[in-house]
Design an enzyme around this catalytic site. Structure first.
Site, PDB file in Angstrom:
ATOM      1  N   TYR A 169       4.785   0.037   4.765  1.00 57.46           N
ATOM      2  CA  TYR A 169       4.446  -1.312   4.305  1.00 57.46           C
ATOM      3  C   TYR A 169       5.704  -2.193   4.227  1.00 57.46           C
ATOM      4  CZ  TYR A 169       2.290  -4.900   1.283  1.00 57.46           C
ATOM      5  OH  TYR A 169       1.812  -6.071   0.752  1.00 57.46           O
ATOM      6  N   SER A 225       5.515 -10.294   1.772  1.00 52.70           N
ATOM      7  CA  SER A 225       5.461  -9.626   0.459  1.00 52.70           C
ATOM      8  C   SER A 225       6.872  -9.573  -0.091  1.00 52.70           C
ATOM      9  CB  SER A 225       4.945  -8.198   0.639  1.00 52.70           C
ATOM     10  OG  SER A 225       5.279  -7.413  -0.487  1.00 52.70           O
TER      11      SER A 225
HETATM   12  P1  NAD Z   1      -7.366  -7.351  -0.462  1.00 50.02           P
HETATM   13  O1  NAD Z   1      -7.585  -5.903  -0.158  1.00 50.02           O
HETATM   14  O2  NAD Z   1      -7.916  -7.925  -1.701  1.00 50.02           O
HETATM   15  O3  NAD Z   1      -7.878  -8.227   0.764  1.00 50.02           O
HETATM   16  C1  NAD Z   1      -7.476  -7.923   2.099  1.00 50.02           C
HETATM   17  C2  NAD Z   1      -8.564  -8.363   3.059  1.00 50.02           C
HETATM   18  O4  NAD Z   1      -8.085  -8.073   4.398  1.00 50.02           O
HETATM   19  C3  NAD Z   1      -9.886  -7.599   2.882  1.00 50.02           C
HETATM   20  O5  NAD Z   1     -10.970  -8.511   2.840  1.00 50.02           O
HETATM   21  C4  NAD Z   1      -9.936  -6.687   4.097  1.00 50.02           C
HETATM   22  O6  NAD Z   1     -11.265  -6.411   4.531  1.00 50.02           O
HETATM   23  C5  NAD Z   1      -9.157  -7.496   5.137  1.00 50.02           C
HETATM   24  N1  NAD Z   1      -8.629  -6.678   6.222  1.00 50.02           N
HETATM   25  C6  NAD Z   1      -7.978  -5.489   6.113  1.00 50.02           C
HETATM   26  N2  NAD Z   1      -7.671  -5.026   7.336  1.00 50.02           N
HETATM   27  C7  NAD Z   1      -8.107  -5.960   8.240  1.00 50.02           C
HETATM   28  C8  NAD Z   1      -8.083  -6.050   9.654  1.00 50.02           C
HETATM   29  N3  NAD Z   1      -7.562  -5.082  10.407  1.00 50.02           N
HETATM   30  N4  NAD Z   1      -8.620  -7.154  10.236  1.00 50.02           N
HETATM   31  C9  NAD Z   1      -9.195  -8.135   9.488  1.00 50.02           C
HETATM   32  N5  NAD Z   1      -9.263  -8.087   8.143  1.00 50.02           N
HETATM   33  C10 NAD Z   1      -8.728  -7.010   7.529  1.00 50.02           C
HETATM   34  O7  NAD Z   1      -5.772  -7.531  -0.381  1.00 50.02           O
HETATM   35  P2  NAD Z   1      -4.818  -8.696  -0.926  1.00 50.02           P
HETATM   36  O8  NAD Z   1      -4.085  -8.152  -2.078  1.00 50.02           O
HETATM   37  O9  NAD Z   1      -5.543  -9.967  -1.052  1.00 50.02           O
HETATM   38  O10 NAD Z   1      -3.781  -8.773   0.267  1.00 50.02           O
HETATM   39  C11 NAD Z   1      -3.763  -9.843   1.200  1.00 50.02           C
HETATM   40  C12 NAD Z   1      -2.385  -9.897   1.846  1.00 50.02           C
HETATM   41  O11 NAD Z   1      -1.410 -10.138   0.832  1.00 50.02           O
HETATM   42  C13 NAD Z   1      -1.974  -8.609   2.548  1.00 50.02           C
HETATM   43  O12 NAD Z   1      -1.259  -8.928   3.727  1.00 50.02           O
HETATM   44  C14 NAD Z   1      -1.050  -7.953   1.538  1.00 50.02           C
HETATM   45  O13 NAD Z   1      -0.125  -7.078   2.142  1.00 50.02           O
HETATM   46  C15 NAD Z   1      -0.378  -9.181   0.954  1.00 50.02           C
HETATM   47  N6  NAD Z   1       0.248  -8.994  -0.363  1.00 50.02           N
HETATM   48  C16 NAD Z   1      -0.508  -8.656  -1.440  1.00 50.02           C
HETATM   49  C17 NAD Z   1       0.117  -8.497  -2.673  1.00 50.02           C
HETATM   50  C18 NAD Z   1      -0.647  -8.149  -3.924  1.00 50.02           C
HETATM   51  O14 NAD Z   1       0.000  -7.841  -4.940  1.00 50.02           O
HETATM   52  N7  NAD Z   1      -1.969  -8.173  -3.909  1.00 50.02           N
HETATM   53  C19 NAD Z   1       1.492  -8.691  -2.790  1.00 50.02           C
HETATM   54  C20 NAD Z   1       2.229  -9.036  -1.659  1.00 50.02           C
HETATM   55  C21 NAD Z   1       1.584  -9.195  -0.447  1.00 50.02           C
END
Ligand code: NAD
Length: 252
Positions: A156, A143
């Site tokens: 985080y 991130s």
């Molecule tokens: P999201 O909530 O849309 O999707 C996350 C998915 O991970 C969900 O389907 C959830 O069920 C699954 N999950 C959560 N805990 C889990 C576990 N213990 N085991 C297996 N699956 C699990 O989130 P997103 O925004 O798509 O985030 C995905 C990744 O991207 C994360 O690592 C997040 O930190 C990172 N990220 C997101 C953003 C953003 O702005 N959305 C920015 C930087 C990084």
């Protein structure tokens, strides 16, 4: 770029960035096991994608914090498609609380999913790939918070800094086996995670846009395409890197 013949496990692949990664890998010809805590949504995603990518996508429920759950997903992928040579450590979540009120329980849960998860998955992938004598690839979802400090996200931010550092050490140790390990560092991307916390529309969304040369919030596909590139042989001499995918936010 072609990923025909590659076999991938995508953690957190049922939604958001993970789902877009699943789509991008399938589009390039890979077979994909969607691994997600939400087994129902994961199964629905696999069923829906199967219409277009018949026989190349399946799902497995479980948590990235459990070695036995991850092993089951790898076993299932191997049984259906063959030896796994791609792992996308993408699953994640967070709570938000100022440091002085952040509970030890939330600290531990976030660190466990975001850092222990990629460690366990990478260890399994590496041992299996070496056993099968095949090269392999890991991409971790870090991130912009691996560098940037955001109030309310001490756990985080600490975890994502850990992800990028883990990426370097894993790349350093595993290069000798033909295993590349990279990370992407997304900026603010429109997903359930950010929409449910009001991050794309609220003050943090505004602040993100002010500091972002390309002037928009990201879409999951913006990140997924870079992940597919990192997995491909076109990126065959890149390892240990965290690639910012953030509309240029990081440079300001
Ligand atoms: P999201 O909530 O849309 O999707 C996350 C998915 O991970 C969900 O389907 C959830 O069920 C699954 N999950 C959560 N805990 C889990 C576990 N213990 N085991 C297996 N699956 C699990 O989130 P997103 O925004 O798509 O985030 C995905 C990744 O991207 C994360 O690592 C997040 O930190 C990172 N990220 C997101 C953003 C953003 O702005 N959305 C920015 C930087 C990084």
């Amino acid at each position: 770029m072609s990923l025909t013949g590659n076999i991938a496990v995508v953690t957190g692949g049922a939604a958001g960035i993970g789902y877009a990664i699943v789509e991008a890998l399938l589009e390039q010809g890979a077979s994909v096991m969607i691994f997600d805590l939400n087994g129902i949504v994961a199964a629905e995603a696999a069923a829906s994608l199967s219409k277009q990518y018949k026989g190349r996508v399946a799902s497995c429920p479980g948590s990235v914090t459990s070695t036995s759950d991850l092993d089951a997903a790898f076993d299932s992928a191997e049984g259906l498609f063959g030896p796994v040579d791609v792992l996308i450590n993408n699953a994640g979540f967070s709570t938000i609380a100022p440091l002085m009120h952040l509970t030890e329980e939330d600290w531990t849960r976030v660190l466990s999913v975001l850092t222990t998860g990629p460690f366990l998955g990478t260890k399994i992938l590496a041992n299996r790939a070496v056993k099968h004598g095949i090269p392999a690839n890991v991409v971790n979802t870090s991130s912009l918070n691996y560098k940037a400090a955001t109030n309310g996200l001490a756990h985080y931010c600490t975890a994502k800094a850990g992800v990028s550092q883990f990426t370097k050490v894993a790349a350093s140790e595993l290069g000798q086996y033909g295993i590349r390990v990279n990370a992407v560092a997304p900026g603010l991307v429109r997903t359930n995670l950010t929409e449910s916390a009001g991050l794309t529309t609220g003050l943090s969304g505004q602040r993100f846009l002010e500091r972002t040369p390309l002037g928009r919030v990201g879409e999951p596909r913006d990140v997924a395409k870079v992940v597919a590139f990192l997995v491909s042989s076109d990126a065959g001499w890149i390892t240990g890197q965290t690639i910012s995918v953030d509309g240029g936010n990081e440079i300001r």
